[in-house]
Design an enzyme around this catalytic site. Structure first.
Site, PDB file in Angstrom:
ATOM      1  CG  ASP A 266      56.921 -36.995  27.289  1.00 51.37           C
ATOM      2  OD1 ASP A 266      57.782 -37.395  26.481  1.00 51.37           O
ATOM      3  OD2 ASP A 266      56.367 -37.756  28.102  1.00 51.37           O
TER       4      ASP A 266
HETATM    5  C1  NOJ Z   1      57.915 -40.202  25.798  1.00 54.36           C
HETATM    6  C2  NOJ Z   1      57.985 -40.590  27.231  1.00 54.36           C
HETATM    7  O1  NOJ Z   1      56.784 -40.259  27.894  1.00 54.36           O
HETATM    8  C3  NOJ Z   1      59.164 -39.973  27.974  1.00 54.36           C
HETATM    9  O2  NOJ Z   1      59.230 -40.551  29.252  1.00 54.36           O
HETATM   10  C4  NOJ Z   1      60.440 -40.153  27.202  1.00 54.36           C
HETATM   11  O3  NOJ Z   1      61.528 -39.624  27.928  1.00 54.36           O
HETATM   12  C5  NOJ Z   1      60.294 -39.505  25.843  1.00 54.36           C
HETATM   13  N1  NOJ Z   1      59.190 -40.133  25.123  1.00 54.36           N
HETATM   14  C6  NOJ Z   1      61.565 -39.607  25.002  1.00 54.36           C
HETATM   15  O4  NOJ Z   1      61.770 -40.897  24.597  1.00 54.36           O
END
Ligand code: NOJ
Length: 739
Positions: A266
């Site tokens: 993530d």
């Molecule tokens: C954080 C989020 O938890 C995730 O779901 C997302 O895909 C990423 N940021 C990228 O934006």
């Protein structure tokens, strides 16, 4: 297994070139309404420098085809082998055409429609140069305080699995690399939905039986459907951060679930292993994430994987492990055809984005996902009325109609509930007069949302004259034949970093509803939310409640069609709608306890039942279930029992229903939930029509992971079977399973 082409490339790459492939950067492009001061200074320049130096294998947040082509040229020039970058993005519920939010799509209980919706999203994404979606989110959510409940399919592993597979098929098409499709990236692996207290990012503690029986099945379904990517989660799972958790990313994901694609972190979650106080520093963070099973690090700046050269030198990682990840990334690029042609046709992209068929699918999805929670004396659909008063800020907010997790939307063509009702009313044979007042000021968050940098936050309106506006709302409600009050949570009150400590209607919306109901005008509540809110007052005092979620680009048109009967509701709740936040967590699939007779009296100050059960939802038609039968009253442990039932539309109008099958195992190596969903079918039945529906209950539907044997088991036992229109279905039969 990778191709000869990938192997040849790999052999010709230096360790530094390989490491470059394992880094993914945000490339921030804020629209005009965004706040550029929120982008870390020099970030864009640093990313372009990394591309030029062959130190980036992937980018995210590029959605403009011309920018995609420009960056792709830089990437190809930046490495000796001309390897292009992979563009990923949060294509959560559409790109230009915005679909209802994911929890809403799940509420349609219609896998074909969900597949079609994500196929449209994939087509638009691919046209602008996006190769991969950070979706579907498969986190089971049983605590509605957690804002990200909106991104998933709710509380149930069976529904979650069917929806997961449908989304993967929609994004990826018949095979990875199919035309007009993209890679699906199920996330967040795993257990994120069980954050302590519903507080986003907080730790998660899950027993093995909860993981295997509840939290992992949607991931298994997505992997079985061929998902090319998986994203690791942020939080600690049982004391170990998910992105550095070898047991999770290797033993479970690779060995037990058989995942063969690439794993991305993530955002910043690999470098944040140091922030977590798990890794000693960034080199340690990079090494531990890689060794745990991570292939690609997503970062804003300063990735831990930038330190892998050092980790390689000092023996914290070995080159074979790096090769394995590079092989996975190169194979993904090859499967998508990027090694041959990584560019997009900028002209053709506009045609795809403007395809009217996409908007039609979005409207249909909004109609099918709405859930009718209450309809006393058939107030809905609205017929024979001369006027309707529409009340509430959210009725007239384009941004709220679309919901969270969208970036490239087109406000101009977004239809709000008010606009939809106006257009619909004007087109009726006897036109209906429509009036509107916001009534109460817009509620705002105590702390800003992370998405405010895109200029999307709700703001306090200093000039709002509360007293005058409420009087105006009461006045027009009094004068109208019917009032439609649109209430809920503004779009920035739900999603990532949007957890809540209560489930009340935010701000003064309940006061508006109470004032309108007090006029005596029959009142319909249209609810826009992504989680259950405390509706006890509305349930007791208003005749009709329609949950429309955040219905998307054509949402207002869909809502008007539903209110006036052009479309018929048929959605069902993908979660238990509790009465009060104090009941959290509450889900239908609890175990029976030693004292089941008092199940409804666990609290002395509130009912222990939900306000609306899982699987509940009305239609304008009425349905009856009869002739429930099993193909055999006894089956061997690996046998199949076919359950069949007649579903009859007993009303005078056509309608939609979702027939649901629930099982309960009476005894065995572990005590099993009182009911578990194990089959469903969405039906459209004409007035008076009967359809016989069949469900196959295979060994797979009866298998579970037992904490007693610490393994999967199939007990010889007896099963209760219920079939009906919700998790409280009472039409019952049974069968036994023999050794
Ligand atoms: C954080 C989020 O938890 C995730 O779901 C997302 O895909 C990423 N940021 C990228 O934006």
């Amino acid at each position: 297994m990778s191709s000869a082409r990938v192997e040849k490339l790999l052999q010709s790459m230096t360790p530094a070139e390989k490491i470059g492939q394992l880094i993914q950067y945000f490339y921030f492009r804020l629209p005009e309404r965004g706040d550029p001061s929120m982008v870390p200074p020099g970030q864009v320049e640093a990313v372009e420098a990394a591309l030029a130096a062959g130190r980036a294998g992937s980018l995210l947040f590029v959605t403009d085809p011309a920018t995609s082509n420009r960056l792709q040229r830089q990437a190809i020039a930046g490495n000796r082998h001309g390897i292009p970058v992979l563009f990923g993005f949060d294509v959560i519920h559409g790109l230009r055409t915005i679909f209802p939010v994911p929890i809403a799509l799940a509420a349609s209980w219609n896998p074909e429609l969900i597949e079609q919706s994500q196929a449209v999203a994939a087509r638009e994404a691919r046209a602008v140069g996006i190769h991969w979606a950070f979706a579907p989110m498969l986190d089971i959510a049983r605590d509605p305080r957690w804002g990200r409940i909106i991104e998933g399919a709710g509380e149930d592993p069976y529904l979650g699995s069917v929806v997961a597979a449908a989304q993967v098929r929609g994004f990826q098409g018949p095979h990875l690399g199919a035309d007009e499709h993209i890679i699906a990236g199920p996330k967040h692996f795993a257990g994120y939905g069980a954050a302590l207290g519903g507080r986003d990012y907080d730790e998660v503690d899950l027993s093995d039986q909860e993981l295997w029986n509840t939290y992992l099945p949607p991931f298994k379904a997505a992997i079985d459907a061929g998902a090319g990517n998986v994203m690791s989660a942020y939080m600690d799972l049982n004391g170990v951060p998910a992105t550095g958790n070898r047991w999770l990313l290797n033993d479970i994901l690779r060995e037990a679930l058989g995942f063969e694609g690439f794993v991305v972190s993530d955002a910043n979650s690999a470098r944040d292993l140091a922030a977590h106080h798990y890794a000693a520093d960034l080199t340690d963070a990079g090494a531990r994430a890689l060794n745990a099973g991570l292939d690609l690090e997503m970062a804003i700046l300063d990735p831990a994987f930038e330190h892998l050269d050092e980790a390689l030198e000092n023996g914290q990682v070995d080159i074979e492990r790096i090769d394995t990840s590079v092989r996975r990334l190169l194979s993904a690029k090859e499967a998508l055809g990027l090694l041959d042609d990584p560019f997009v046709d900028e002209q053709a992209a506009q045609t795809v984005l403007n395809d009217p068929a996409h908007r039609e699918t979005a409207r249909k999805a909004a109609e099918e996902s709405a859930v009718l929670l209450r309809n006393e004396n058939d107030l809905l659909p609205l017929t024979g009325i001369g006027s309707v008063a529409v009340l509430g800020q959210m009725a007239n907010s384009k941004r709220d109609t679309l919901g969270p997790w969208i970036f490239d939307y087109d406000l101009e063509e977004t239809v709000t509930v008010l606009e939809g009702i106006r257009a619909h009313a004007a087109g009726l044979e006897t036109p209906v007069e429509v009036t509107y007042a916001p009534g109460v000021p817009s509620p705002v968050r105590l702390f800003p949302s992370m998405f405010d940098m895109w200029g999307d936050g709700s703001k306090t309106d200093e000039n709002f004259d509360s007293e005058a506006e409420l009087s105006r709302a009461v006045e027009i409600a009094t004068a109208a034949d019917v009032a439609v009050v649109v209430v809920g949570e503004r779009q920035d009150m739900i999603g990532e970093t949007a957890s809540r400590s209560t489930l009340d209607l935010p701000g003064e919306q309940l006061a508006l509803l109470q004032a309108v109901v007090a006029t005596g005008t029959p009142t319909v509540v249209v609810l826009m939310s992504g989680r259950p809110l405390d509706l006890r007052w509305a349930e007791a005092n208003t005749p009709a409640i329609l949950q429309v979620w955040y219905p998307g680009t054509r949402g207002g048109e869909a809502v008007a069609n539903l209110l006036f009967g052009q479309a018929v509701p048929g959605g069902k709740l993908p979660f238990t709608w509790l009465r009060h936040v104090g009941q959290v967590p509450m889900h239908y699939a609890h175990t029976r306890s030693h004292d089941p007779s008092k199940q409804d009296r666990r609290y002395w100050d509130e009912e222990s039942t939900p306000l609306y059960p899982f699987g509940f939802g009305l239609s304008y038609a009425k349905f009856a279930y009869s002739n429930l039968a099993v193909s055999s009253s006894s089956t061997p442990v690996d046998g199949v029992v076919t359950v069949s039932v007649d579903v009859t539309n007993t009303s005078g109008r056509d309608g939609n229903e979702v027939a649901q099958l629930y099982l309960h195992q009476r005894y065995g190596t572990a005590s099993r939930p009182v009911r578990l969903l194990k089959g469903f079918r969405r039906l459209h039945l004409r007035a008076g029509q009967t359809e016989r529906v069949e469900f196959a209950v295979t060994a797979e539907e009866r298998r579970y992971w037992s904490a007693a044997t610490r393994d999967w088991v199939l007990d010889a036992t007896s099963f209760d079977v219920w079939v009906g229109g919700s998790s409280t279905a009472d039409l019952h039969t049974e069968f036994t399973v023999t050794d």
